[in-house]
Write an enzyme that holds these catalytic residues in place. Structure first.
Site, PDB file in Angstrom:
ATOM      1  N   PRO A  68       0.814  -1.217   0.000  1.00 38.56           N
ATOM      2  CA  PRO A  68       0.000   0.000   0.000  1.00 38.56           C
ATOM      3  C   PRO A  68       0.848   1.268   0.000  1.00 38.56           C
ATOM      4  CG  PRO A  68      -0.922  -1.602   1.501  1.00 38.56           C
ATOM      5  CD  PRO A  68       0.389  -2.165   1.037  1.00 38.56           C
ATOM      6  N   CYS A  69       0.404   2.257  -0.766  1.00 45.18           N
ATOM      7  CA  CYS A  69       1.256   3.426  -1.005  1.00 45.18           C
ATOM      8  C   CYS A  69       0.902   4.630  -0.142  1.00 45.18           C
ATOM      9  CB  CYS A  69       1.156   3.844  -2.478  1.00 45.18           C
ATOM     10  SG  CYS A  69      -0.496   4.373  -2.977  1.00 45.18           S
ATOM     11  N   GLN A  70      -0.131   4.538   0.702  1.00 44.14           N
ATOM     12  CA  GLN A  70      -0.582   5.739   1.412  1.00 44.14           C
ATOM     13  C   GLN A  70       0.528   6.402   2.214  1.00 44.14           C
ATOM     14  OE1 GLN A  70      -2.130   2.807   1.347  1.00 44.14           O
ATOM     15  NE2 GLN A  70      -4.340   3.020   1.374  1.00 44.14           N
ATOM     16  N   ASP A  71       1.350   5.627   2.899  1.00 45.17           N
ATOM     17  CA  ASP A  71       2.393   6.202   3.736  1.00 45.17           C
ATOM     18  C   ASP A  71       3.652   6.537   2.951  1.00 45.17           C
ATOM     19  OD1 ASP A  71       0.786   6.032   5.907  1.00 45.17           O
ATOM     20  OD2 ASP A  71       1.640   4.182   6.681  1.00 45.17           O
ATOM     21  N   ILE A  72       3.645   6.281   1.637  1.00 46.76           N
ATOM     22  CA  ILE A  72       4.834   6.545   0.840  1.00 46.76           C
ATOM     23  C   ILE A  72       4.579   7.702  -0.109  1.00 46.76           C
ATOM     24  CG2 ILE A  72       6.662   5.433  -0.487  1.00 46.76           C
ATOM     25  CD1 ILE A  72       5.689   2.790   0.339  1.00 46.76           C
TER      26      ILE A  72
END
Length: 303
Positions: free
Chosen positions: A71-75
């Site tokens: 998942p890319c939300q924190d990146i």
């Protein structure tokens, strides 16, 4: 038969690519936390023998290719920093779980590991952790290379730029320069000829930001001309993937089917997923997916 392991598998973009290429493939395992995405995946591959239940006696965890897209939300740049530590509890820390899985395989290793994520992993605030991922993969015996690939260079009229990292076990670095690019196709090939009025933009808050951003406002709705903006998980919001101009100064949203097409899926794939999911989930799944033609080009070189 090629054996793949799909982690954070979504709706199965790499497996769709291999199917389109007529490469006999067995997904020895598929891991996805979103039940609605699992439902779509199962519907798309329901007719394939490789999706049948299997006996634990014949089950193995030795894929030729491991694909993960944590998942890319924190990146994202907005996230400011990457969750670096295994078990840190952030969504992006799941990228380290892939390394743990490979380590736990023991002496045996997948021949190829592919990781896809947002360009934010290359941002100065996050690059140290991206480099750490490469360092750990190197320690596991892999040669690593990465490149930012744009869907527009693979025939898809969508401005979608993502980092693809390819790690090859005891081999030369993957050469992204040899990927077969193709001219971007006309956006009209992806648009439906008849669309319900339900997709017409009517919200004043959205109408006032079509075409250009307002002062002090962070987002706007681009007017789709030759290509769309990045397909997002929601269309009835601002910003989104863009709007289609209609007559009399009106605009409409992209439909779910169009979003799936702009990720490289066939209408048969979409209809299979639509038989088990509604509009919200279908938009979400398209926005979280990876353009199928990019995988096709990569697999052509790998296989």
């Amino acid at each position: 038969m090629l054996q793949i392991l799909e982690l954070f598998g979504g709706i199965g973009s790499p497996r769709v690519a291999l199917r389109n290429m007529n490469i006999p493939t067995k997904s020895i395992d598929y891991v996805e936390i979103d039940q609605k995405a699992v439902d779509s995946y199962n519907a798309i591959f329901a007719s394939e023998l490789t999706n049948q239940t299997q006996s634990v006696v014949k089950w193995n965890l030795k894929p030729d290719i491991l694909i993960h897209g944590s998942p890319c939300q924190d990146i994202s740049v907005a996230g400011k920093k990457l969750g670096a530590d295994i078990g840190s509890g952030t969504r992006s820390s799941l990228m380290w779980e892939t390394l743990r899985i490979i380590q736990d395989m023991g002496i045996w290793r997948p021949k190829i590991v592919v990781w896809e994520n947002v360009k934010g992993v290359l941002h100065k605030n996050m690059r140290a952790n991206f480099n750490k991922y490469l360092e750990v993969m190197d320690g596991l015996g892999y040669s690593n290379n990465f490149e930012v690939l744009d869907a527009r260079d693979f025939g898809i009229p969508q401005n979608r730029q993502r980092v693809f990292t390819v790690s090859i076990l005891k081999g030369e670095m993957f050469n992204f320069n040899v990927l077969k690019r193709q001219a971007m196709r006309d956006i009209n090939e992806f648009l439906e000829s008849k669309v319900s009025d339900d997709y017409t933009v009517t919200a004043p808050s959205m109408l006032k930001v079509i075409g250009k951003p307002l002062p002090g406002f962070g987002g706007y709705l681009p007017i789709i001309d030759k290509y769309s903006a990045t397909i997002t998980t929601k269309q009835n919001r601002c910003p989104n993937s863009g709007v289609i101009p209609l007559a009399n100064g009106k605009y409409r949203l992209l439909t779910e089917r169009e979003c799936w097409r702009l990720q490289g899926y066939s209408d048969d794939d979409f209809e299979a997923a639509a038989s088990v999911n509604g509009k919200t989930a279908l938009y979400m799944q398209a926005g979280n997916s990876i353009p199928v033609p990019i995988f096709e080009s990569m697999f052509e070189v790998m296989i």
